[in-house]
Design an enzyme around this catalytic site. Structure first.
Site, PDB file in Angstrom:
ATOM      1  CB  SER A  16      -0.973  -0.002   1.177  1.00 52.39           C
ATOM      2  OG  SER A  16      -0.296   0.160   2.399  1.00 52.39           O
ATOM      3  NE  ARG A  68      21.094  -9.549   7.767  1.00 52.61           N
ATOM      4  CZ  ARG A  68      21.080  -9.249   9.059  1.00 52.61           C
ATOM      5  NH1 ARG A  68      21.926  -8.367   9.535  1.00 52.61           N
ATOM      6  NH2 ARG A  68      20.243  -9.836   9.881  1.00 52.61           N
ATOM      7  CG  HIS A 112       9.456   1.183  12.272  1.00 56.18           C
ATOM      8  ND1 HIS A 112       9.718  -0.157  12.064  1.00 56.18           N
ATOM      9  CD2 HIS A 112       9.104   1.319  13.570  1.00 56.18           C
ATOM     10  CE1 HIS A 112       9.517  -0.815  13.206  1.00 56.18           C
ATOM     11  NE2 HIS A 112       9.154   0.060  14.123  1.00 56.18           N
ATOM     12  CD  GLU A 146      27.606  -1.074   9.050  1.00 56.13           C
ATOM     13  OE1 GLU A 146      27.869  -1.875   9.965  1.00 56.13           O
ATOM     14  OE2 GLU A 146      28.460  -0.463   8.379  1.00 56.13           O
ATOM     15  CD  GLU A 178       3.102   3.054   7.511  1.00 59.24           C
ATOM     16  OE1 GLU A 178       3.819   2.581   8.389  1.00 59.24           O
ATOM     17  OE2 GLU A 178       2.551   2.346   6.636  1.00 59.24           O
TER      18      GLU A 178
HETATM   19  C1  GRF Z   1       3.877  -0.551   6.861  1.00 63.52           C
HETATM   20  O1  GRF Z   1       3.060  -0.347   7.969  1.00 63.52           O
HETATM   21  C2  GRF Z   1       5.290  -0.141   7.140  1.00 63.52           C
HETATM   22  O2  GRF Z   1       5.413   0.843   8.110  1.00 63.52           O
HETATM   23  C3  GRF Z   1       5.919  -1.403   7.635  1.00 63.52           C
HETATM   24  O3  GRF Z   1       5.288  -2.449   6.925  1.00 63.52           O
HETATM   25  C4  GRF Z   1       4.003  -2.024   6.490  1.00 63.52           C
HETATM   26  C5  GRF Z   1       3.936  -2.260   5.006  1.00 63.52           C
HETATM   27  O4  GRF Z   1       2.665  -2.072   4.474  1.00 63.52           O
HETATM   28  N1  GRF Z   1       7.350  -1.342   7.458  1.00 63.52           N
HETATM   29  P1  GRF Z   1       2.450  -2.048   2.894  1.00 63.52           P
HETATM   30  O5  GRF Z   1       3.054  -3.318   2.310  1.00 63.52           O
HETATM   31  O6  GRF Z   1       3.082  -0.811   2.357  1.00 63.52           O
HETATM   32  O7  GRF Z   1       0.954  -2.043   2.729  1.00 63.52           O
END
Ligand code: GRF
Length: 207
Positions: A16, A68, A112, A146, A178
């Site tokens: 999203s 990694r 985040h 890092e 977000e």
């Molecule tokens: C988001 O809430 C982001 O903060 C976290 O993972 C989620 C991803 O959601 N890192 P999407 O895949 O962008 O819908």
């Protein structure tokens, strides 16, 4: 003429945030363009969103590497092949090795779903905030370094926790923030407005 910085968006799931960035790029005044979407697993909704927008999608399967360093190398190689200068992590569940920071000095950014440094890490940040009983949580956009979820903070916005919230309801309100905050931060990065001074990111006026 605005130069649009080419970005690779790294995903693992629903995408999203990817969609919000795709939508933002429809505006010619947005200072970034998505040259490739890279997923660490096949079959995710984010890859469908990329395809629907005509953006190349690449799978670099974690399961093919399991380590990694070789995984990071292939992600970086794929991004570079499409001309990306910046990596944008959007729900990407893997931790990149330091090679990535060396290869993308223009920046790697992440979003985040908490007010860092509270509740870092890829697992259940929203649930952990709820379980902890916080009254306010939120969203953080930061540079990737890092140390996981510890890089210089580009943008933060609070989201109030309501008494009746469950994880899904709270996460939905966090995601609405977000989807607005991440494109703004990426646009500022593309415009060269973000200056890192130690741990602090200063938003400069545009030149
Ligand atoms: C988001 O809430 C982001 O903060 C976290 O993972 C989620 C991803 O959601 N890192 P999407 O895949 O962008 O819908």
């Amino acid at each position: 003429m605005l130069r649009r910085v080419p970005i690779a968006v790294l995903v693992s799931g629903s995408g999203s945030n990817l969609q919000a960035i795709i939508d933002a790029t429809q505006d010619d005044a947005f200072a970034a363009t998505i040259c490739v979407v890279i997923s660490d697993r096949p079959g995710v909704r984010a890859l469908e969103r990329a395809a629907a927008a005509g953006i190349p999608g690449v799978v670099v399967a974690w399961s093919d590497h399991g380590q990694r360093q070789p995984f990071t190398k292939e992600v970086c190689d794929s991004a570079a092949r499409y001309g990306a200068e910046v990596l944008v992590l959007a729900g990407f569940l893997r931790i990149l090795s330091p090679e990535a920071m060396a290869r993308f000095p223009a920046g790697i950014v992440n979003i985040h779903p908490s007010l860092l440094p509270a509740f870092p890490g890829t697992i259940h940040a929203v649930r952990r905030a709820l379980d902890h009983g916080v009254k306010v949580t939120g969203v953080t956009v930061h540079f990737v370094t890092e140390d996981v979820d510890a890089g210089p903070i580009i943008a933060q916005e609070p989201v109030a926790v309501e008494p009746e919230d469950d994880e899904a309801a709270l996460h939905a309100r966090i995601q609405a923030v977000e989807h607005r905050l991440y494109p703004q931060a990426i646009d500022a990065l593309g415009r060269g407005r973000l200056q890192v001074q130690g741990r602090t990111v200063v938003w400069k006026e545009e030149a």
